[in-house]
Design an enzyme around this catalytic site. Structure first.
Site, PDB file in Angstrom:
ATOM      1  N   SER A  28       0.818  -1.212   0.000  1.00 45.95           N
ATOM      2  CA  SER A  28       0.000   0.000   0.000  1.00 45.95           C
ATOM      3  C   SER A  28       0.854   1.264   0.000  1.00 45.95           C
ATOM      4  O   SER A  28       0.348   2.360  -0.262  1.00 45.95           O
ATOM      5  CB  SER A  28      -0.938   0.009   1.213  1.00 45.95           C
ATOM      6  OG  SER A  28      -0.203   0.004   2.424  1.00 45.95           O
ATOM      7  N   HIS A  29       2.161   1.129   0.286  1.00 44.52           N
ATOM      8  CA  HIS A  29       3.044   2.291   0.321  1.00 44.52           C
ATOM      9  C   HIS A  29       4.254   2.127  -0.599  1.00 44.52           C
ATOM     10  O   HIS A  29       5.220   2.878  -0.491  1.00 44.52           O
ATOM     11  CB  HIS A  29       3.509   2.559   1.754  1.00 44.52           C
ATOM     12  CG  HIS A  29       2.423   3.050   2.640  1.00 44.52           C
ATOM     13  ND1 HIS A  29       1.510   2.199   3.237  1.00 44.52           N
ATOM     14  CD2 HIS A  29       2.070   4.303   3.019  1.00 44.52           C
ATOM     15  CE1 HIS A  29       0.665   2.909   3.954  1.00 44.52           C
ATOM     16  NE2 HIS A  29       0.975   4.180   3.839  1.00 44.52           N
ATOM     17  N   ASP A  70      -5.030   0.962   2.374  1.00 46.86           N
ATOM     18  CA  ASP A  70      -5.630  -0.368   2.304  1.00 46.86           C
ATOM     19  C   ASP A  70      -7.086  -0.295   1.856  1.00 46.86           C
ATOM     20  O   ASP A  70      -7.596  -1.228   1.221  1.00 46.86           O
ATOM     21  CB  ASP A  70      -5.528  -1.063   3.664  1.00 46.86           C
ATOM     22  CG  ASP A  70      -4.102  -1.478   3.992  1.00 46.86           C
ATOM     23  OD1 ASP A  70      -3.336  -1.754   3.048  1.00 46.86           O
ATOM     24  OD2 ASP A  70      -3.754  -1.523   5.187  1.00 46.86           O
TER      25      ASP A  70
END
Length: 343
Positions: A53-54, A194
């Site tokens: 997610s990053h 998320d």
């Protein structure tokens, strides 16, 4: 960029190759080489460690924010030595990671001298995982705590409208005979990234994560993103921690609260323009046995009572796998990255 490569053709790249590719992307799209170096390593580290997610998932948001003029990709942070144990940095409307990099050596010197040191970053854009900000300190035998506020998307416990950001907190500490204890967590019930991933993949969220635009509980990620909001984790407890982050990361540093900035005149902007606080401690100044040995004893006891996986363990396993065999990326995503780099 997708966050998952299940059922898609994939390619494997090495960690240095991914850093180089991302660095070229950032430079092509308006950052200085110095800023590109820091952002590329941060983003590649998240991808390497399975923090999808990053990782490269964030690249479109970085680039659209740069293109909109919302963030200055060539900003030069101004480091201010204001006390025996206090450092300030004006990020000058640039990214937070280069501001931290500019002050890191001074912060470490002060922590080792005074036993503790504080870094207050203002006017910064933090759009990445928070654990990479504290891990380098833990690797040098220091304890580090960091927090950053983000954009308004969380309803405080008992309130009717969103006010807080996801407001993550990260912690890092040395450990004898093992990797440092490093983790970060959002004070919201789930990280905003998320929710975005779940929406793209068409998955429902667990119950208790958020509400729709009418304030009704929902498991539909798109309902949360389309005028809804996230909930704090743990009800009033997470809400109190989120309030603390607002006060320390914004109120203390001089950065914006999560509700104070307006990006409506910058279509495409996604990076929160807020602040960040870091507290770094030299555990050698504490009393008793060597801190890293005490950390290892705590880990041993946790394993003894049945906790098989510690915070950060999965990330370290994924890191080892990626360094040994390469980082697996969906072929379509890799081709898109190469296009963005000008290939």
């Amino acid at each position: 960029m997708s966050a998952s490569h299940a059922d898609q053709p994939t390619q494997t790249v090495s960690y240095p190759q991914l850093i180089d590719l991302l660095r070229r992307i950032f430079v092509v799209h308006g950052t200085s080489p110095e800023v590109a170096d820091v952002l590329a390593e941060n983003c590649a580290s998240a991808q390497r460690d399975g923090s999808h997610s990053h990782g490269i998932f964030r690249i479109p948001g970085y680039l659209s924010s740069l293109a909109s003029g919302w963030v200055d990709g060539k900003a030069v942070p101004v480091v201010e030595d204001v006390g025996a144990a206090f450092v300030r940095v004006d990020a000058c409307n640039g990214f937070a990671q280069p501001a931290l990099a500019a002050a890191r050596s001074l912060l470490i010197d002060k922590a080792r001298s005074a036993g503790v040191a504080i870094l207050a970053i203002r006017g910064s854009h933090h759009f990445a995982a928070l654990w990479p900000d504290v891990e380098p300190f833990a690797e040098q035998g220091l304890v580090a705590l960091s927090m950053v506020n983000s954009m308004t998307c969380v309803v405080p416990h008992g309130a009717r409208q969103p006010l807080f950001g996801t407001n993550p907190i990260a912690f890092g500490a040395p450990r004898a005979g093992g990797e440092p204890i490093v983790f970060d967590l959002a004070t919201s019930a789930i990280a905003h990234g998320d929710v975005q991933i779940a929406a793209r993949e068409g998955r429902l969220l667990p119950a208790g994560m958020g509400v729709d635009r009418d304030g009704l509980p929902t498991q539909e990620p798109r309902a949360i993103l389309d005028g809804g909001a996230l909930l704090p984790f743990g009800g009033h407890k997470g809400s109190a921690l989120s309030m603390m982050v607002e006060l320390l990361a914004a109120g203390l540093t001089g950065g914006n609260f999560s509700f104070e900035f307006d990006w409506s005149k910058h279509p495409g902007a996604q990076t929160p323009w807020t602040g960040q606080l870091l507290i770094v401690i030299d555990p050698d100044k504490g009393a008793g046995q060597h801190f890293a040995q005490r950390s290892e004893e705590l880990v041993r006891q946790l394993h003894g009572v049945g906790q098989e996986r510690l915070p950060g363990d999965r990330r370290y396993l994924e890191r080892a796998r990626s360094m040994a065999h390469g980082i697996v990326i969906a072929q379509a995503d890799l081709e898109r990255l190469q296009e963005l780099a000008g290939h």
